[in-house]
Design a protein around this motif. Sequence first.
Motif, mmCIF file in Angstrom:
data_model
loop_
_atom_site.group_PDB
_atom_site.id
_atom_site.type_symbol
_atom_site.label_atom_id
_atom_site.label_comp_id
_atom_site.label_asym_id
_atom_site.label_seq_id
_atom_site.Cartn_x
_atom_site.Cartn_y
_atom_site.Cartn_z
ATOM 1 N N SER A 11 21.565 52.479 54.062
ATOM 2 C CA SER A 11 20.332 52.958 54.835
ATOM 3 C C SER A 11 19.283 51.098 54.517
ATOM 4 C CB SER A 11 19.656 52.768 52.976
ATOM 5 O OG SER A 11 19.556 54.026 52.489
ATOM 6 N N THR A 14 20.131 51.147 58.335
ATOM 7 C CA THR A 14 18.848 52.358 59.531
ATOM 8 C C THR A 14 17.490 51.923 59.390
ATOM 9 O OG1 THR A 14 20.057 54.584 58.427
ATOM 10 C CG2 THR A 14 17.726 54.902 58.837
ATOM 11 N N SER A 15 16.843 51.251 58.095
ATOM 12 C CA SER A 15 15.355 50.608 58.376
ATOM 13 C C SER A 15 16.086 49.042 59.334
ATOM 14 C CB SER A 15 15.465 50.108 56.865
ATOM 15 O OG SER A 15 16.084 49.108 56.288
ATOM 16 N N GLY A 17 16.771 49.182 62.532
ATOM 17 C CA GLY A 17 16.738 49.904 63.370
ATOM 18 C C GLY A 17 15.458 50.124 63.633
ATOM 19 N N GLN A 18 15.360 50.513 61.790
ATOM 20 C CA GLN A 18 13.526 51.045 62.205
ATOM 21 C C GLN A 18 13.066 50.098 62.476
ATOM 22 O OE1 GLN A 18 13.280 54.347 58.740
ATOM 23 N NE2 GLN A 18 12.427 55.597 60.278
ATOM 24 N N ILE A 19 13.144 48.895 61.580
ATOM 25 C CA ILE A 19 12.051 47.661 62.229
ATOM 26 C C ILE A 19 12.269 47.189 63.319
ATOM 27 C CG2 ILE A 19 11.870 45.289 61.118
ATOM 28 C CD1 ILE A 19 12.492 46.171 58.284
ATOM 29 N N GLU A 20 13.025 47.013 64.065
ATOM 30 C CA GLU A 20 13.345 46.856 65.364
ATOM 31 C C GLU A 20 12.186 47.465 66.454
ATOM 32 O OE1 GLU A 20 17.866 46.597 65.830
ATOM 33 O OE2 GLU A 20 17.886 44.365 65.287
ATOM 34 N N GLY A 21 12.508 49.251 66.059
ATOM 35 C CA GLY A 21 12.034 50.121 66.497
ATOM 36 C C GLY A 21 10.293 49.609 65.988
ATOM 37 N N ILE A 22 9.878 49.263 65.381
ATOM 38 C CA ILE A 22 8.704 48.679 64.816
ATOM 39 C C ILE A 22 7.614 48.011 65.817
ATOM 40 C CG2 ILE A 22 6.743 48.492 63.276
ATOM 41 C CD1 ILE A 22 8.898 50.277 61.080
ATOM 42 N N GLN A 38 6.080 54.651 60.597
ATOM 43 C CA GLN A 38 7.706 54.864 60.858
ATOM 44 C C GLN A 38 7.365 53.097 60.497
ATOM 45 O OE1 GLN A 38 10.123 55.054 62.458
ATOM 46 N NE2 GLN A 38 8.534 57.048 63.430
ATOM 47 N N ALA A 41 7.958 55.133 56.736
ATOM 48 C CA ALA A 41 9.665 55.154 56.296
ATOM 49 C C ALA A 41 10.447 54.803 56.048
ATOM 50 C CB ALA A 41 9.597 56.157 58.048
ATOM 51 N N ALA A 42 10.328 52.443 57.313
ATOM 52 C CA ALA A 42 10.782 51.741 56.735
ATOM 53 C C ALA A 42 11.118 51.523 55.210
ATOM 54 C CB ALA A 42 10.760 50.985 57.552
#
Length: 88
Positions: A11, A14-15, A17-22, A38, A41-42
């Motif tokens: 988790s 994954t978070s 990666g999401q933060i980098e995407g954000i 997003q 979701a993170a």
Amino acid sequence: MNEERNKALVSLKTSKGQIEGIIKMIEEGRYCVDISNQIIAAQALLKKANMLILKQHIHHCVKEAVIHDKGEEKIDEIIDILEKIIQK
């Protein structure tokens, strides 16, 4: 590493990666509502990871402390954490 810690690690990764995407979304000037979704979701993944770590702590550390009549401190730690979670 036990199952709860492994799941928490997944988790957290994954978070991450999401933060980098954000961050990339913000840099690209993407739509604010999409960015906000997003972020939510993170946050959910971080909460999930925290609960998995606490579950592991209760099943192992707290349980062991209670068996050896040293559980009061561990229980107080859990209460402190729960208070922080609830206050948010």
